[in-house]
Structures are given as structure tokens and as C-alpha cells.
Scaffold this motif. Structure first.
Motif, PDB file in Angstrom:
ATOM      1  N   ALA A 197      37.051  -1.861  35.570  1.00 45.07           N
ATOM      2  CA  ALA A 197      36.167  -1.131  34.709  1.00 45.07           C
ATOM      3  C   ALA A 197      35.928  -0.127  33.626  1.00 45.07           C
ATOM      4  O   ALA A 197      35.538   0.505  33.265  1.00 45.07           O
ATOM      5  CB  ALA A 197      35.366   0.170  35.796  1.00 45.07           C
ATOM      6  N   CYS A 198      37.967  -0.738  33.301  1.00 49.59           N
ATOM      7  CA  CYS A 198      38.130   0.531  32.574  1.00 49.59           C
ATOM      8  C   CYS A 198      38.849   1.918  32.600  1.00 49.59           C
ATOM      9  O   CYS A 198      38.707   3.292  32.215  1.00 49.59           O
ATOM     10  CB  CYS A 198      37.542   0.575  30.542  1.00 49.59           C
ATOM     11  N   LEU A 216      42.753  -2.341  47.185  1.00 53.09           N
ATOM     12  CA  LEU A 216      44.089  -3.346  46.466  1.00 53.09           C
ATOM     13  C   LEU A 216      42.461  -3.466  45.360  1.00 53.09           C
ATOM     14  O   LEU A 216      42.130  -3.944  44.580  1.00 53.09           O
ATOM     15  CB  LEU A 216      44.346  -4.422  46.573  1.00 53.09           C
ATOM     16  N   ASP A 217      40.977  -3.619  46.499  1.00 55.02           N
ATOM     17  CA  ASP A 217      40.423  -4.901  45.860  1.00 55.02           C
ATOM     18  C   ASP A 217      39.627  -3.577  44.751  1.00 55.02           C
ATOM     19  O   ASP A 217      38.903  -3.542  43.809  1.00 55.02           O
ATOM     20  CB  ASP A 217      38.557  -5.107  47.323  1.00 55.02           C
ATOM     21  N   LYS A 218      39.383  -2.082  45.220  1.00 55.39           N
ATOM     22  CA  LYS A 218      39.007  -0.844  44.899  1.00 55.39           C
ATOM     23  C   LYS A 218      39.627  -0.609  43.140  1.00 55.39           C
ATOM     24  O   LYS A 218      39.030  -0.504  42.753  1.00 55.39           O
ATOM     25  CB  LYS A 218      38.949   0.269  45.389  1.00 55.39           C
ATOM     26  N   ALA A 219      40.706  -0.722  43.209  1.00 58.47           N
ATOM     27  CA  ALA A 219      42.233  -0.919  41.902  1.00 58.47           C
ATOM     28  C   ALA A 219      41.272  -1.814  41.322  1.00 58.47           C
ATOM     29  O   ALA A 219      41.738  -1.500  39.782  1.00 58.47           O
ATOM     30  CB  ALA A 219      43.133  -1.501  42.745  1.00 58.47           C
ATOM     31  N   ALA A 220      41.611  -2.789  41.429  1.00 60.99           N
ATOM     32  CA  ALA A 220      41.160  -3.835  40.403  1.00 60.99           C
ATOM     33  C   ALA A 220      39.878  -4.008  40.137  1.00 60.99           C
ATOM     34  O   ALA A 220      39.205  -3.941  39.114  1.00 60.99           O
ATOM     35  CB  ALA A 220      40.928  -5.240  41.604  1.00 60.99           C
ATOM     36  N   THR A 221      38.606  -3.175  40.590  1.00 53.91           N
ATOM     37  CA  THR A 221      37.697  -3.196  40.432  1.00 53.91           C
ATOM     38  C   THR A 221      37.447  -2.222  39.649  1.00 53.91           C
ATOM     39  O   THR A 221      36.893  -1.945  38.164  1.00 53.91           O
ATOM     40  CB  THR A 221      36.215  -2.333  41.453  1.00 53.91           C
TER      41      THR A 221
END
Length: 89
Positions: free
Chosen positions: A57-58, A48-53
Motif C-alpha cells: 500500500a506504499c 510479516l503479513d501486516k508489513a507486506a500489506t
């Protein structure tokens, strides 16, 4: 197991020994399950953190585009779903 615990266990009747061993086995399985759940939860949170990042970052796919594509896929005749991605129409 501590020596005094082994000594105490050795003094118990057979049925009580079996009951105690069963309790220990259940406790061990619960601890293993809890550790496994923690690992799965950590992996999910990292994902989830990776997806949010990526979204910040568009990168990734906006939810509106996902909904649009799913709607089209649901209405289109069934074909092989392999090769479909969000960049296809």
C-alpha cells in the motif's frame, strides 16, 4: 488420567512410578513449549503479513532508505538515539 492407568501405575514399584511421572512431566512441558512456539510463529507471520500489506500500500519505509539512514547513523557522532526516526536526516 484414566482409572485403568492409575491402577496400573499404582501397581508399579516406587522407582518406576517416579520414572513414569518424570516422563509425563517432560511430555507436558514439551507440549506447552510446542504450543508457545506455535503462538510465537503465528504472531511473527501476522507481523510479516501486516508489513507486506503496508509495503504493497506504499506505506512503511523502503529498504534503500533504511540502509541509507543506518549508514549515516553509524558514521555520525554518538548522541541520544531517542527521537530518531526514518524521516529525520
Amino acid at each position: 488420567m484414566k482409572p485403568e492407568m492409575r491402577h496400573d501405575l499404582a501397581q508399579l514399584p516406587f522407582e518406576e512410578k517416579i520414572r513414569k511421572v518424570g516422563e509425563l512431566i517432560r511430555l507436558r512441558q514439551k507440549i506447552k513449549t510446542d504450543v508457545s512456539n506455535v503462538s510465537e510463529e503465528a504472531a511473527l507471520l501476522a507481523s510479516l503479513d501486516k508489513a507486506a500489506t503496508e509495503l504493497n500500500a506504499c506505506k512503511g519505509v523502503p529498504i534503500e532508505k533504511v540502509r541509507e539512514k543506518i549508514g549515516r547513523w553509524a558514521k555520525s557522532p554518538r548522541t541520544s538515539s531517542s527521537g530518531r526516526n526514518f524521516n529525520e536526516g
